[in-house]
Design an enzyme around this catalytic site. Sequence first.
Site, short mmCIF file in Angstrom:
data_model
loop_
_atom_site.label_atom_id
_atom_site.label_comp_id
_atom_site.label_asym_id
_atom_site.label_seq_id
_atom_site.Cartn_x
_atom_site.Cartn_y
_atom_site.Cartn_z
CG ASP A 8 -1.86 -1.14 1.35
OD1 ASP A 8 -1.44 -2.26 1.03
OD2 ASP A 8 -3.00 -0.95 1.79
CD GLU A 39 -6.42 0.38 0.87
OE1 GLU A 39 -7.64 0.23 0.73
OE2 GLU A 39 -5.84 0.24 1.95
CG ASN A 40 -4.08 3.44 1.87
OD1 ASN A 40 -3.51 2.36 2.03
ND2 ASN A 40 -5.32 3.65 2.25
CG ASN A 67 -10.11 -0.84 3.46
OD1 ASN A 67 -9.02 -1.17 3.00
ND2 ASN A 67 -10.22 -0.14 4.58
CG HIS A 68 -9.03 3.36 2.35
ND1 HIS A 68 -9.92 4.04 3.15
CD2 HIS A 68 -8.19 2.70 3.19
CE1 HIS A 68 -9.63 3.81 4.42
NE2 HIS A 68 -8.59 3.00 4.48
FE LIG Z 1 -3.96 0.54 2.91
FE LIG Z 2 -6.92 -1.14 3.25
#
Ligand SMILES: [Fe+2]
Ligand SMILES: [Fe+2]
Length: 255
Positions: A8, A39-40, A67-68
Amino acid sequence: MKVLFVGDVVRSAGIDILEKNIYKLKREHEIDFTIVNGENSAETNGIDRRSYERLIQLGADVVTGGNHSFQQRGCEELYEREETLLRPANYPEGVAGSGMYIADLFPVKIAVISLMGTVGLEPLDNPFFCIDKLIEQAGTPNIFVDFHAEATSEKKGMGHYLTGRVTALIGTHTHVQTADEAILGGHTAYLTDVGMCGPELSVLGIDSDIAVEKMKYHTPVTFKASSNPSFINAAVISFDEKLGKAYKIERVIMR
Ligand SMILES: [Fe+2]
Ligand SMILES: [Fe+2]
């Protein structure tokens, strides 16, 4: 062949360190293909056009999610347009984008799948049934899965479920690299979590004072990335591209 799998990427701090070092990393490890979890990567978390384009420009072949993935307002259009930007495959039908990309590196094909766990995360479709379908559709033995999940048990379970069926199952989401790399069943490279790219002295990349304030008082805060020096967490998977079989997995921590 060799695949570089990068954990990530946290905001511009994470993109910056990757941009500075990825060329060296790729040359040293003779990398053929690069997967990056993005995702981040946007400045306010999630992913946006700017952060996605920076990741592609610095050498990511595919950007995976979690999830982001849909945190940035209006990002659906980006998922519809960019086939090398994945969101977890087990989102319900009708959600923008796709969870699998098949790269054609003639004559070799590499399938990349983004999948999310459901323990302690959004109740998406069951990832075990979802991955069964995607493996059938992949049309290549070279299958790399980013399993974005919270629980180590769910990740280990998925690793054993996919043993001998995919080339690699690499965990993301916790931002903390685990030391349990293995070649399961003499075929599948496995790592519970590959870690993150971003500020090392932090709480998962976020400024630790702000993160602690949130945990202590439970009142709203604005997260910002820590200004401490960043590091790169990744893994290099060596595999036989004719059989889709991994024979080596090596963790990378670059400061
Ligand atoms: Fe993450
Ligand atoms: Fe995540």
